[in-house]
Design a protein around this motif. Structure first.
Motif, mmCIF file in Angstrom:
data_model
loop_
_atom_site.group_PDB
_atom_site.id
_atom_site.type_symbol
_atom_site.label_atom_id
_atom_site.label_comp_id
_atom_site.label_asym_id
_atom_site.label_seq_id
_atom_site.Cartn_x
_atom_site.Cartn_y
_atom_site.Cartn_z
ATOM 1 N N SER A 157 37.116 46.903 42.169
ATOM 2 C CA SER A 157 38.456 46.337 42.351
ATOM 3 C C SER A 157 39.227 46.969 43.505
ATOM 4 O O SER A 157 40.092 46.322 44.103
ATOM 5 C CB SER A 157 39.265 46.488 41.060
ATOM 6 O OG SER A 157 38.652 45.799 39.993
ATOM 7 N N THR A 172 38.019 44.659 46.269
ATOM 8 C CA THR A 172 38.142 43.213 46.114
ATOM 9 C C THR A 172 39.584 42.746 45.952
ATOM 10 O O THR A 172 39.974 41.717 46.519
ATOM 11 C CB THR A 172 37.305 42.717 44.926
ATOM 12 O OG1 THR A 172 37.731 43.386 43.724
ATOM 13 C CG2 THR A 172 35.822 42.961 45.156
ATOM 14 N N ASP A 231 34.290 39.498 42.624
ATOM 15 C CA ASP A 231 34.053 40.539 41.626
ATOM 16 C C ASP A 231 32.709 40.337 40.936
ATOM 17 O O ASP A 231 31.963 41.293 40.685
ATOM 18 C CB ASP A 231 35.164 40.520 40.572
ATOM 19 C CG ASP A 231 36.434 41.226 41.024
ATOM 20 O OD1 ASP A 231 36.381 41.971 42.019
ATOM 21 O OD2 ASP A 231 37.469 41.035 40.372
ATOM 22 N N ASN A 234 30.628 46.523 47.187
ATOM 23 C CA ASN A 234 32.018 46.112 47.428
ATOM 24 C C ASN A 234 32.131 45.236 48.667
ATOM 25 O O ASN A 234 32.831 44.219 48.671
ATOM 26 C CB ASN A 234 32.909 47.333 47.618
ATOM 27 C CG ASN A 234 33.160 48.106 46.348
ATOM 28 O OD1 ASN A 234 32.352 48.072 45.427
ATOM 29 N ND2 ASN A 234 34.262 48.831 46.298
ATOM 30 N N GLY A 248 32.684 41.783 36.282
ATOM 31 C CA GLY A 248 33.667 42.510 37.087
ATOM 32 C C GLY A 248 33.771 43.919 36.563
ATOM 33 O O GLY A 248 32.999 44.344 35.699
#
Length: 458
Positions: A108, A111, A137, A162, A265
């Motif tokens: 995260s 993203t 994700d 990522n 995710g």
């Protein structure tokens, strides 16, 4: 059809109706948590310096550098927001694997800043933003599960999985075709990398791989949109991602298994601003101090039981403040355990030299030792023994640290409390504007333009 072709076909065809309610709700939680974490880290060490460096190159105002009252070019905005988000190791983590399992990842932190910056530039709707973020994700998490990644293996997956996941996001929000997305992934393959020595040496460069992944993903999508070509199979090619970065433990089939049916995710919302490997011992300490009125000055000895690998790893080293206190603190079992015992929390407020030099805390740190006594497979487990000066002994064991949405979830109230505390720590928003952010994230799918959200972070 190659794996990359299959991914590209799926991503281009997907829209908001593809997503289930659970996936949408998870996206919203990660977005709200991310905004709070970015705020907490906005002026952390080297964040202002990176921002000034990016400005020195000259920028076109496209997307918000959050909480800096300025719009800059989209790749730079994503990069500085990601860099800030990584500051206190407080962002969502753990890539979901099939069977509600997870593997080490920090998706995260790349993203979400990428999606916010690209959506703001494109004036995308809330539904378009959610769709792109969920897709990126999912691909990043699948790569994390498929790679067989080992945090002690040397390379850092915060600029591998990522970067590729963020390239999906940037490409989706730019409206790229299947061919263009394929090329964008191939372009990004050339910019993947990162070393765990950033952490082993306790340097602030541990924040860079995640931030570079954001910038490089947007560059890759933008260049592909202009016609740049690249390898046609970034994932499974003879010299693709799996060949370059993954060893014998890889399971490439996970990348496309049930693609479009399940959306993965990050599965952990962190309650503490420290490396996840410290959380089992933090939670065990918290069990004791929350159940008993312990005077830290009356502690005689603390023994933290961990696996031999954890004890010998980067979080198990003898405590020293070092040249970068923020990094030293976040990646130390001994320091975070002391803070947990002394303050009943581990938050950004303790990740600075002044806090670390507090005489009472230093005395407590000197009484803590790590024992490599747990079985090797108990890597997310810790046991803590606290012996008081009067001979009283306390013991606690943590089998599952707090934060995993399937095993030990933070409540909605705890997630909100974390968000508000981060905003208060950062002094970036008034309580009223923080409330508006919470309300806006709750109705993300209703937004006609994502700037209805990002305007609060300008």
């Amino acid at each position: 059809m190659s794996m990359t072709d299959e991914v590209c076909s799926h991503v281009v065809a997907a829209d908001f109706s593809t997503l289930d309610d659970f996936t949408i709700a998870r996206v919203k939680t990660r977005v709200l948590d991310s905004i709070g974490v970015i705020a907490a880290g906005v002026h952390a060490p080297m964040c202002d310096e990176l921002y000034d460096l990016l400005l020195s190159y000259g920028t076109t105002p496209q997307s918000s550098a959050f909480f800096r009252q300025k719009a800059i070019d989209t790749p730079s905005a994503a990069m500085i927001n990601s860099f800030s988000m990584r500051s206190y190791d407080f962002e969502a983590i753990e890539a979901e694997n099939p069977g509600k399992k997870s593997s080490a990842a920090h998706i995260s932190g790349t993203t979400v800043p990428t999606a916010l910056a690209c959506a703001e530039r494109a004036k995308a709707s809330g539904r378009e933003f959610i769709t792109a973020l969920a897709l990126g994700d999912d691909i990043a998490a699948r790569l994390g599960a498929a790679s067989g990644f080992d945090v002690y293996g040397g390379w850092d997956n915060t600029n591998t999985i990522n970067g590729l996941g963020a390239t999906v996001i940037a490409s989706k929000l730019a409206g790229l075709s299947e061919v263009q997305l394929n090329n964008a992934l191939g372009i990004d393959l050339n910019m993947l990398g990162g070393s765990m020595d950033n952490i082993n040496f306790k340097t602030l460069s541990f924040k860079l791989p995640m931030a570079l992944a954001s910038r490089n993903a947007i560059f890759s999508a933008d260049f592909a949109a202009r016609g740049m070509t690249a390898t046609h199979d970034a994932f499974g090619g003879k010299k693709g991602y799996f060949f370059l970065f993954c060893g014998d433990a890889q399971k490439p089939e996970i990348l496309v298994q049930d693609l479009g049916k399940i959306f993965y995710g990050d599965v952990v919302i962190k309650p503490w601003s420290a490396c996840r490997a410290t959380h089992p011992s933090i939670d065990a300490c918290m069990q004791i101090v929350e159940a008993h009125d312990i005077d830290p000055e009356a502690v005689e000895k603390v023994v933290i039981h961990a696996t031999p690998r954890t004890a010998a790893g980067f979080v198990g080293q003898p405590w020293e403040i070092g040249e970068e206190p923020q990094v030293s603190g976040a990646f130390s079992i001994i320091y975070t355990a002391a803070v947990a015992i002394a303050t009943k929390a581990v938050r950004p407020e303790s990740m600075n030299r002044e806090a670390m030099e507090d005489p009472a805390l230093k005395r407590l740190i000197d009484k803590i030792e790590i024992a490599p006594t747990l079985a090797p497979d108990e890597y997310q487990t810790a046991e803590v023994d606290i012996v008081m000066a009067d001979g009283t002994q306390y013991h606690a064991r943590c089998d599952v640290p707090k934060g995993d949405i399937y095993k030990s979830a933070m409540t909605d109230e705890e997630v909100l409390d974390k968000f508000y505390k981060n905003i208060e720590f950062s002094q970036t928003l008034s309580r009223e504007d923080a409330d508006r952010v919470v309300e806006t994230v709750a109705r993300l799918e209703e937004l006609d333009d994502i700037t209805e959200l990002t305007k609060f972070m300008q």
